[in-house]
Design a protein around this motif. Structure first.
Motif, PDB file in Angstrom:
ATOM      1  N   ILE A  92     -32.587 -18.481 -40.801  1.00  0.00           N
ATOM      2  CA  ILE A  92     -31.948 -18.651 -39.536  1.00  0.00           C
ATOM      3  C   ILE A  92     -31.762 -20.283 -39.198  1.00  0.00           C
ATOM      4  O   ILE A  92     -30.890 -20.773 -38.897  1.00  0.00           O
ATOM      5  N   LEU A  93     -32.851 -20.890 -39.400  1.00  0.00           N
ATOM      6  CA  LEU A  93     -32.839 -22.529 -39.233  1.00  0.00           C
ATOM      7  C   LEU A  93     -31.951 -23.252 -40.035  1.00  0.00           C
ATOM      8  O   LEU A  93     -31.321 -24.100 -39.954  1.00  0.00           O
ATOM      9  N   TYR A  94     -31.893 -22.535 -41.313  1.00  0.00           N
ATOM     10  CA  TYR A  94     -30.826 -23.353 -42.290  1.00  0.00           C
ATOM     11  C   TYR A  94     -29.337 -23.150 -41.721  1.00  0.00           C
ATOM     12  O   TYR A  94     -28.603 -24.132 -41.917  1.00  0.00           O
ATOM     13  N   ILE A  95     -29.028 -22.316 -41.097  1.00  0.00           N
ATOM     14  CA  ILE A  95     -27.703 -22.446 -40.213  1.00  0.00           C
ATOM     15  C   ILE A  95     -27.878 -22.983 -38.972  1.00  0.00           C
ATOM     16  O   ILE A  95     -27.099 -23.741 -38.864  1.00  0.00           O
ATOM     17  N   GLY A  96     -28.923 -22.772 -38.238  1.00  0.00           N
ATOM     18  CA  GLY A  96     -29.089 -23.291 -36.968  1.00  0.00           C
ATOM     19  C   GLY A  96     -29.194 -24.817 -36.775  1.00  0.00           C
ATOM     20  O   GLY A  96     -28.814 -25.276 -35.803  1.00  0.00           O
ATOM     21  N   VAL A  97     -30.308 -25.282 -37.601  1.00  0.00           N
ATOM     22  CA  VAL A  97     -30.397 -26.647 -37.507  1.00  0.00           C
ATOM     23  C   VAL A  97     -29.196 -27.588 -37.637  1.00  0.00           C
ATOM     24  O   VAL A  97     -28.983 -28.445 -36.910  1.00  0.00           O
ATOM     25  N   PRO A  98     -28.487 -27.579 -38.759  1.00  0.00           N
ATOM     26  CA  PRO A  98     -27.497 -28.360 -38.737  1.00  0.00           C
ATOM     27  C   PRO A  98     -26.286 -28.186 -37.664  1.00  0.00           C
ATOM     28  O   PRO A  98     -25.895 -29.141 -37.281  1.00  0.00           O
ATOM     29  N   ASN A  99     -26.218 -26.845 -37.473  1.00  0.00           N
ATOM     30  CA  ASN A  99     -25.290 -26.802 -36.298  1.00  0.00           C
ATOM     31  C   ASN A  99     -25.851 -27.239 -34.979  1.00  0.00           C
ATOM     32  O   ASN A  99     -25.016 -27.845 -34.329  1.00  0.00           O
TER      33      ASN A  99
ATOM     34  N   GLY B 199     -22.758 -20.092 -44.943  1.00  0.00           N
ATOM     35  CA  GLY B 199     -23.764 -21.050 -45.089  1.00  0.00           C
ATOM     36  C   GLY B 199     -23.463 -22.261 -45.647  1.00  0.00           C
ATOM     37  O   GLY B 199     -24.412 -23.230 -46.069  1.00  0.00           O
ATOM     38  N   ASP B 200     -22.239 -22.745 -45.458  1.00  0.00           N
ATOM     39  CA  ASP B 200     -21.861 -23.863 -45.835  1.00  0.00           C
ATOM     40  C   ASP B 200     -21.836 -24.816 -44.732  1.00  0.00           C
ATOM     41  O   ASP B 200     -20.984 -25.482 -43.999  1.00  0.00           O
ATOM     42  N   VAL B 201     -23.112 -24.941 -43.982  1.00  0.00           N
ATOM     43  CA  VAL B 201     -23.266 -25.627 -42.787  1.00  0.00           C
ATOM     44  C   VAL B 201     -23.640 -27.150 -42.893  1.00  0.00           C
ATOM     45  O   VAL B 201     -23.280 -27.907 -42.188  1.00  0.00           O
ATOM     46  N   VAL B 202     -24.189 -27.639 -44.032  1.00  0.00           N
ATOM     47  CA  VAL B 202     -24.425 -29.110 -44.263  1.00  0.00           C
ATOM     48  C   VAL B 202     -23.333 -29.904 -44.457  1.00  0.00           C
ATOM     49  O   VAL B 202     -22.960 -30.908 -43.744  1.00  0.00           O
ATOM     50  N   TRP B 203     -22.172 -29.422 -45.088  1.00  0.00           N
ATOM     51  CA  TRP B 203     -21.161 -30.041 -45.424  1.00  0.00           C
ATOM     52  C   TRP B 203     -20.154 -30.294 -43.999  1.00  0.00           C
ATOM     53  O   TRP B 203     -19.831 -31.064 -43.642  1.00  0.00           O
ATOM     54  N   THR B 204     -19.844 -28.851 -43.198  1.00  0.00           N
ATOM     55  CA  THR B 204     -19.214 -28.894 -42.056  1.00  0.00           C
ATOM     56  C   THR B 204     -19.963 -29.930 -40.941  1.00  0.00           C
ATOM     57  O   THR B 204     -19.325 -30.581 -40.200  1.00  0.00           O
ATOM     58  N   MET B 205     -21.235 -29.922 -41.236  1.00  0.00           N
ATOM     59  CA  MET B 205     -22.211 -30.867 -40.057  1.00  0.00           C
ATOM     60  C   MET B 205     -21.660 -32.227 -40.500  1.00  0.00           C
ATOM     61  O   MET B 205     -21.439 -33.139 -39.496  1.00  0.00           O
ATOM     62  N   LEU B 206     -21.574 -32.801 -41.654  1.00  0.00           N
ATOM     63  CA  LEU B 206     -21.578 -33.946 -42.157  1.00  0.00           C
ATOM     64  C   LEU B 206     -20.072 -34.584 -41.727  1.00  0.00           C
ATOM     65  O   LEU B 206     -19.752 -35.578 -41.191  1.00  0.00           O
ATOM     66  N   ILE B 207     -18.974 -33.550 -42.063  1.00  0.00           N
ATOM     67  CA  ILE B 207     -17.808 -33.921 -41.689  1.00  0.00           C
ATOM     68  C   ILE B 207     -17.631 -34.110 -39.980  1.00  0.00           C
ATOM     69  O   ILE B 207     -16.888 -35.015 -39.705  1.00  0.00           O
TER      70      ILE B 207
END
Length: 440
Positions: free
Chosen positions: A232-239, A377-385
């Motif tokens: 859950i946190l893998y998605i939630g934290v970057p978002n 689950g591609d959350v880190v990339w979307t967060m960085l952009i």
């Protein structure tokens, strides 16, 4: 196909009404508090900037839980979907309780640290509002978590009805406590806290109905499953980090706008409200797309995920074209509602027309498309952009255009649309490839 057109309509239409309700009630709420005086409005608005950060964190956590539960639903695994759902609520309760304790114990240092030395009357109202609404953080976190789970089950009608009840209860409470009992800011805070608590109790009770694909029957214990929480946190934290930095950026831009003059502040406030209406269907589609894409990806069917992404984005663009066209043509008449000065009205019309024209092209790919990537689950990339684009284009270019090139408020809004364009380009390039599909 996992979803028929009827299924999509049943999911999206209530979400549109829910988003519309949130905007309208927020406007009415502000007007009711304004009746108490400027110090009350100022105190509440200061606390609201803090509350929005908290709401973004709980909403991001809810998104993470909904994606994980949606994956399990796509795999026809109702047991694990329900287990992950309960863990989402349990973690939300513990986290929100910790935030509540911090706010209650340190509300004055927090307010002074964030806002400095404001007028004593404003600080008094802000303290009262923060202390009382802090009690509602836990119910709000529970409500957001369960509402996200209902959307994961493609049931947005239930959340719409509960949202209607919650907001009506808040408005009635405001009327009684602000105008009837004359409790001022404390009355507004009590009404907000009570309505959120009632909504949380109702939606939690409904989650224990055993007939639902996701339910809490037999799941309710107080033991944390760190494996599920990690997912859950893998998605939630970057978002959550993305949303929080986005809100911080908006606060910085407001401070920039405040240096441009009273007419610019007024025009910006009016255009922000109307811009919310401009992208309202898109905001509803964003929530729907996250649920739909999560289900498709959980089933391992990326072809359907792409099909529904295209279908829902085209729907959002079509709705945005209609609303943008209406606002573009009737902008001068719409501004008459606000009784602005001629200078402010002229600027507001220019800004709104710019927003409506560019929203048609860039808003949907920049804000809807990344939800499919997040669902995979591609959350880190979307967060960085999002973070890079926000700070370089929306904030950096806003200062460049408005201050150095004397573009004023228009420069701030032009910078915002450049931010949209950059995000849209990056997300489209990422989406056209297949790397994001391997994150699941």
């Amino acid at each position: 196909m996992l979803y028929t057109n009827k299924d999509l309509r049943k999911l999206i239409i209530p979400l549109v009404f829910e988003q519309l309700l949130a905007i309208l009630v927020g406007m009415v709420d502000t007007v009711m508090i304004a009746g108490v005086g400027e110090a009350a409005v100022s105190g509440v608005s200061l606390v609201d900037t803090i509350n929005i950060l908290v709401i973004n964190i709980t909403a991001a956590l809810a998104t993470g839980g909904a994606v994980v539960a949606g994956h399990y639903l796509g795999q026809k695994d109702s047991g694990n979907a329900s287990r992950s759902a309960w863990q989402l609520v349990l973690f939300s309760i513990w986290l929100s309780l910790a935030v509540t304790v911090i706010f209650l114990a340190l509300h004055k240092p927090i307010l002074r640290g964030v806002f400095g030395q404001v007028e004593p009357e404003v600080m008094k109202n802000a303290s009262v509002y923060l202390v009382i609404t802090a009690i509602s953080i836990c119910p709000l976190a529970m409500y957001n978590a369960c509402a996200a789970l209902f959307r994961a089950m493609s049931d947005s009608r239930t959340t719409m009805l509960i949202a209607i009840a919650m907001n009506l209860l808040n408005l009635v409470g405001n009327a009684i406590l602000i105008y009837g009992v004359k409790m001022g800011v404390a009355g507004a805070a009590i009404a907000t806290t009570f309505s959120r608590t009632v909504a949380a109790a109702i939606i939690m009770w409904m989650m224990f109905h055993s007939g639902k694909a996701i339910n809490f029957r037999g799941q309710a214990d107080w033991k944390i499953d760190f494996g599920l929480i990690k997912k859950i946190l893998y998605i939630g934290v970057p978002n959550g980090l993305e949303n929080s930095l986005f809100q911080l950026g908006k606060i910085l831009l407001l401070s920039l706008v405040s240096t441009l003059g009273t007419y610019a502040i007024a025009a910006n406030a009016v255009c922000n409200t109307l811009a919310s209406f401009n992208v309202l269907p898109g905001s509803a589609v964003n929530l729907a797309l996250l649920s739909v894409a999560s289900m498709c990806i959980g089933a391992g069917d990326f072809k359907q995920a792409r099909y529904y992404t295209k279908k829902l984005m085209l729907t959002a663009i079509g709705c945005t074209v209609v609303i943008s066209g209406i606002l573009f043509v009737f902008a001068p008449w719409v501004m008459k509602i606000y009784q602005l000065t001629p200078q402010t009205e002229s600027l507001a019309v220019q800004v709104l027309r710019w927003h409506t024209a560019l929203a048609v092209i860039f808003w949907v790919p920049s804000f809807s498309l990344p939800n499919t990537l997040r669902a995979a689950g591609d959350v880190v990339w979307t967060m960085l952009i999002a973070i890079v684009s926000m700070w370089v284009f929306r904030i950096g270019f806003a200062y460049l255009f408005s201050v150095h090139f004397s573009g004023g408020l228009m420069g701030v809004w032009v910078a915002m649309t450049i931010d949209w364009a950059f995000r849209a380009l990056c997300y489209l390039v990422r989406y056209r490839g297949h790397k994001w599909e391997r994150n699941f």
